[in-house]
Motif scaffolding. Structure first.
Motif, short mmCIF file in Angstrom:
data_model
loop_
_atom_site.label_atom_id
_atom_site.label_comp_id
_atom_site.label_asym_id
_atom_site.label_seq_id
_atom_site.Cartn_x
_atom_site.Cartn_y
_atom_site.Cartn_z
N MET A 1 31.77 35.88 43.36
CA MET A 1 33.01 37.08 43.35
C MET A 1 34.02 36.71 42.38
O MET A 1 34.04 35.87 41.72
CB MET A 1 34.02 36.49 44.33
N PHE A 2 34.09 38.46 42.06
CA PHE A 2 34.36 38.92 41.07
C PHE A 2 36.11 38.61 40.91
O PHE A 2 36.85 38.36 42.50
CB PHE A 2 34.63 39.61 40.42
N ALA A 3 37.03 38.13 39.77
CA ALA A 3 38.55 37.65 39.73
C ALA A 3 39.28 38.87 40.63
O ALA A 3 40.04 38.98 41.45
CB ALA A 3 38.73 37.45 38.34
N ALA A 4 39.14 40.00 40.31
CA ALA A 4 39.37 41.21 41.22
C ALA A 4 39.13 41.51 43.15
O ALA A 4 40.58 41.22 43.63
CB ALA A 4 39.44 42.96 41.14
N GLU A 5 38.26 40.72 43.76
CA GLU A 5 38.25 40.97 44.74
C GLU A 5 38.65 39.32 44.95
O GLU A 5 39.09 39.10 46.40
CB GLU A 5 36.14 40.36 44.88
N ARG A 6 38.12 38.37 44.07
CA ARG A 6 38.94 36.84 44.37
C ARG A 6 40.45 37.35 45.30
O ARG A 6 40.89 36.45 45.53
CB ARG A 6 38.56 35.48 43.66
N ARG A 7 41.31 38.17 43.76
CA ARG A 7 42.75 37.65 44.08
C ARG A 7 43.07 38.81 44.95
O ARG A 7 43.42 38.52 45.97
CB ARG A 7 42.95 38.53 42.68
N VAL A 28 38.84 28.98 51.38
CA VAL A 28 38.55 30.20 51.73
C VAL A 28 37.95 31.08 50.66
O VAL A 28 36.56 31.61 51.35
CB VAL A 28 39.83 31.21 52.57
N VAL A 29 38.35 31.22 49.52
CA VAL A 29 37.60 31.67 48.76
C VAL A 29 36.64 31.18 48.16
O VAL A 29 35.42 31.75 46.89
CB VAL A 29 37.94 32.04 47.47
N VAL A 40 46.65 32.74 41.37
CA VAL A 40 47.90 32.70 42.00
C VAL A 40 49.24 33.24 41.07
O VAL A 40 50.13 34.10 40.31
CB VAL A 40 48.69 31.67 42.55
N ARG A 41 49.28 32.86 39.21
CA ARG A 41 49.81 33.20 38.57
C ARG A 41 49.89 34.48 37.89
O ARG A 41 51.05 35.40 37.69
CB ARG A 41 49.59 32.28 37.66
#
Length: 308
Positions: A1-7, A28-29, A40-41
């Motif tokens: 999962m890419f960072a953008a999708e994960r966030r 979940v991710v 989260v940061r």
């Protein structure tokens, strides 16, 4: 999962639930807590959420209350460990009150095997968990049904508790701090919880680590009235939760900590043997209780938080 999708997924979870632990987000991710903390940061820097005590919350101060469907899927392992340990504090033949909440519902499921027990509750879910327990008498308060958490609230519930006296009250809430004690986001729920407290000689708060240091609108139990806190072990990086635990202990609250996985330090272990750690801190003349696991659970280990 890419960072953008994960966030984006993290943001959607926090918006749906109001507050989510890093542990739950990572599950979940399907990534590590270190990665989730970094995400989260980044979201906090954009003003989309706030970091708080081992988790993430909606931005803007006080945490809002989630509905029961969302709460029931949060910190499930922690709630199970807490309920296992709290059940060991109940003796045969006792009369107790149990408030509304997903953690108290887990406790009720374990109380079904305690003979001669009388449980007074304003929670339909607690009553349902005990409905088929032949050796447990369930007494429901009156009141108006609050659908979001299946609890009876209002003047009818409060009046039905007048003149009642039981040995212990088991309560949960939305947040717990050393400064204000236990709190919740709903005014009607807070009033009934205060009535439950008035009926009990001892008050036992059940709160997982995500609630430690969280402050919500309506105080239910001031710190000086909390006899004991049953919680889970905060993650190693969660200094604020650990600090809050120490502050509660310094004010005389007896702290008992159960490992979510049943083993010291969070290492894999048998789920039926929750780890126990206690800090002697009797309140209002009550001697420290001898902690015993619920039926079917192994012995735990007791230690002093002040040596951590």
């Amino acid at each position: 999962m890419f960072a953008a999708e994960r966030r984006q997924l993290i943001l959607e979870m926090v918006r749906a639930n109001g507050a989510v632990s890093l542990r739950e987000l990572a599950r979940v991710v399907q990534t590590s807590e270190v990665t989730v903390r970094r995400d989260v940061r980044a979201l906090e820097a954009e003003g989309l959420l706030d970091r708080r005590h081992g988790g993430a919350v909606l931005p803007g101060g006080f945490t809002r209350e989630s509905g029961f469907p969302q709460k029931s899927h949060l910190a499930t392992a922690e709630k199970t460990a807490i309920a296992d340990l709290a059940a060991g504090l109940v003796e045969e033949g006792e009369a107790i009150v149990v408030g509304a909440g997903t953690t108290t519902q887990e406790l009720a499921r374990r109380l079904a095997r305690v003979p001669g027990l009388t449980v007074v509750t304003n929670s339909l879910l607690v009553a349902q968990a005990l409905a088929h327990a032949n050796r447990v008498e369930v007494v429901m308060t009156g009141g108006t049904l609050r659908g979001s958490n299946y609890a009876l609230v209002g003047s009818g519930a409060e009046q039905s508790l007048q003149g009642l006296r039981v040995s212990k009250a088991f309560l949960s809430g939305s947040g717990l701090t050393a400064e204000r004690g236990l709190s919740t986001s709903n005014m009607l729920s807070s009033s009934v919880d205060r009535a439950l407290v008035q009926a009990a000689a001892e008050v036992v708060v059940l709160a997982d680590h995500t609630k430690l240091g969280t402050d919500t609108m309506f105080q239910t139990v001031p710190t000086e009235l909390i006899t004991r806190l049953v919680t889970d072990d905060p993650p190693p990086h969660d200094d604020r939760a650990a600090t809050e635990l120490q502050a509660l202990a310094d004010q005389g609250v007896q702290i008992v900590v159960a490992g979510a996985n049943g083993a010291a330090g969070g290492e894999p272990g048998p789920a039926a043997a929750p780890r126990q750690r206690g800090l002697p801190g009797p309140r209002r003349g009550h001697p420290p209780a001898t902690l015993r696991p619920a039926a079917g659970h192994g012995e735990g280990r007791v230690a002093d938080l002040r040596r951590r």
